[in-house]
Scaffold this active site. Structure first.
Site, PDB file in Angstrom:
ATOM      1  N   ASP A  14     -19.971 -33.962  24.814  1.00 56.49           N
ATOM      2  CA  ASP A  14     -19.039 -32.901  25.186  1.00 56.49           C
ATOM      3  C   ASP A  14     -19.795 -31.848  25.999  1.00 56.49           C
ATOM      4  O   ASP A  14     -20.752 -31.247  25.515  1.00 56.49           O
ATOM      5  CB  ASP A  14     -18.467 -32.279  23.896  1.00 56.49           C
ATOM      6  CG  ASP A  14     -17.378 -31.249  24.195  1.00 56.49           C
ATOM      7  OD1 ASP A  14     -16.933 -31.168  25.349  1.00 56.49           O
ATOM      8  OD2 ASP A  14     -16.993 -30.535  23.243  1.00 56.49           O
ATOM      9  N   ASP A 108     -14.605 -33.657  30.689  1.00 54.99           N
ATOM     10  CA  ASP A 108     -15.901 -33.224  30.158  1.00 54.99           C
ATOM     11  C   ASP A 108     -16.261 -33.807  28.800  1.00 54.99           C
ATOM     12  O   ASP A 108     -17.197 -33.358  28.160  1.00 54.99           O
ATOM     13  CB  ASP A 108     -15.959 -31.698  30.098  1.00 54.99           C
ATOM     14  CG  ASP A 108     -15.179 -31.140  28.943  1.00 54.99           C
ATOM     15  OD1 ASP A 108     -14.046 -31.592  28.724  1.00 54.99           O
ATOM     16  OD2 ASP A 108     -15.697 -30.241  28.259  1.00 54.99           O
ATOM     17  N   GLU A 109     -15.522 -34.812  28.364  1.00 56.79           N
ATOM     18  CA  GLU A 109     -15.791 -35.400  27.047  1.00 56.79           C
ATOM     19  C   GLU A 109     -15.653 -36.904  27.114  1.00 56.79           C
ATOM     20  O   GLU A 109     -14.733 -37.409  27.751  1.00 56.79           O
ATOM     21  CB  GLU A 109     -14.729 -34.939  26.042  1.00 56.79           C
ATOM     22  CG  GLU A 109     -15.032 -33.690  25.287  1.00 56.79           C
ATOM     23  CD  GLU A 109     -13.896 -33.394  24.318  1.00 56.79           C
ATOM     24  OE1 GLU A 109     -13.683 -34.183  23.391  1.00 56.79           O
ATOM     25  OE2 GLU A 109     -13.213 -32.381  24.512  1.00 56.79           O
TER      26      GLU A 109
END
Ligand SMILES: [Mg+2]
Length: 360
Positions: A14, A108-109
């Site tokens: 993350d 973003d993960e």
């Protein structure tokens, strides 16, 4: 029966305050300052806040008006999604140096299944560290990671040492970790569900575990059985890769166009060597060998042969491709030759259960 499966190694990566961090990286004047991406001081909603802004209580999903009230110094920045996508693609390129089993949750993960990985490294914790270091060195951004036996625990763990940290929940720690976990930290338990859990006397994993599956299903429907299982370390959801390798290829463009098939064969032998290395790296073999020919007039031709068995050995690849080479005459001199292998055994490979020594 449903049981805890401790044989997988899953990393949840993350990025830290992703959109805000990208803005601060690209605009040095924003560094060290409280910024909000999205929204404005009189309208809209904040989509991301820098850590400097979070100290004031500014976070995603709150209104711009409220954010400005919390932090009068707050700087609003317009989002640039193309830029975030571009960086996300670079991050994923790093991930794929380790595994092709990458499941994005957002820009973003992502979850990575590194049970078997391209580095042959049995330690998922070390891999997570290496990946985070590479993201920082190559892109200038920090990431956090959670490492465990399933996606559920890995996802929760990535939050523990954020920002720029990681947490491993080893197989023998999973049960205790979940029992001690406050119910609001369970992934999938939002605000409303948390309230409902509290009313039922459930404040942590331990209390959740004391309830029967029937009880939980009665109060939470289908989610009830999900809660019943995850608190026991049972979450077998696979890392669903957005791209499964369909073919592996190697090719070469020549400085001088080739017109002799003997020279072409020589070159193809070298390309077969490269292809063998790539197949080994991906741990796959294939049934279909394709020869790609690009002529000096830039026109292109392919010739394929499918074998009744899987191959990855350079000798066998070369034998097959030589057959294809001499199958018909070249219509012109050749500027590029390539060999690709498709019809891969990726599916077969999945069915093979490999018991690995479990070093986290
Ligand atoms: Mg993030």
């Amino acid at each position: 029966m449903n049981e805890m499966n401790s044989n997988r190694k899953i990393i949840h990566i993350d990025m830290d305050a992703f959109y805000a961090s990208v803005e601060q990286m690209d605009n040095p004047e924003l560094r060290g300052k409280p910024i909000a991406v999205g929204g404005s001081e009189n309208r809209g909603v904040v989509s991301a806040a820098s850590y400097e802004a979070r100290k004031f209580g500014v976070r995603s999903a709150i209104s711009g008006v409220l954010a400005k009230k919390y932090c009068p110094e707050l700087i609003f920045v317009s989002p640039r999604f193309d830029r975030y996508k571009e960086i996300s693609a670079k991050i994923h390129k790093i991930f794929r140096d380790y595994t092709d089993l990458v499941e994005p949750l957002s820009l973003d993960e992502a979850y990575l299944d590194v049970t078997q990985n391209k580095k042959g490294n049995p330690s998922a914790s070390l891999l997570a560290e290496e990946i985070r270091t590479r993201i920082f060195n190559e892109l200038g951004l920090t990431a956090s990671a959670g490492i465990s036996i399933n996606k559920f625990v890995a996802k929760i763990a990535s939050d523990y040492n954020k920002p720029n940290g990681q947490k491993t929940v080893n197989p023998d720690e999973v049960i205790a970790f979940l029992e001690e976990l406050p119910i609001c930290k369970f992934y999938g338990v939002g605000k409303v569900t948390t309230e409902k859990m509290y009313q039922l006397g459930i404040f942590s994993g331990l209390e959740l575990k004391s309830k029967s599956q029937e009880f939980l299903e009665k109060h939470f429907g289908k989610s009830g059985s999900f809660y019943y299982n995850v608190v026991r370390g049972i979450h077998n959801s696979e890392v669903k890769s957005d791209r499964i390798t369909k073919s592996v290829a190697a090719e070469h463009t020549f400085d001088v166009n080739l017109s002799s098939e003997i020279f072409m064969a020589e070159q193809l032998e070298k390309i077969a060597n490269t292809l063998e290395r790539r197949l080994k790296k991906h741990r796959v073999s294939g049934k279909t060998v394709t020869l790609k020919i690009k002529y000096s007039d830039f026109s292109q031709q392919t010739r394929s042969k499918t074998l009744p068995y899987f191959i990855s050995d350079k000798g066998l690849i070369f034998e097959t491709v030589k057959e294809l080479l001499y199958q018909e005459r070249m219509k012109d001199s050749v500027r590029l030759l390539g060999i690709s292998m498709s019809n891969l055994n990726t599916e077969v490979k999945k069915a093979v259960v490999v018991q690995l020594k479990f070093a986290f």
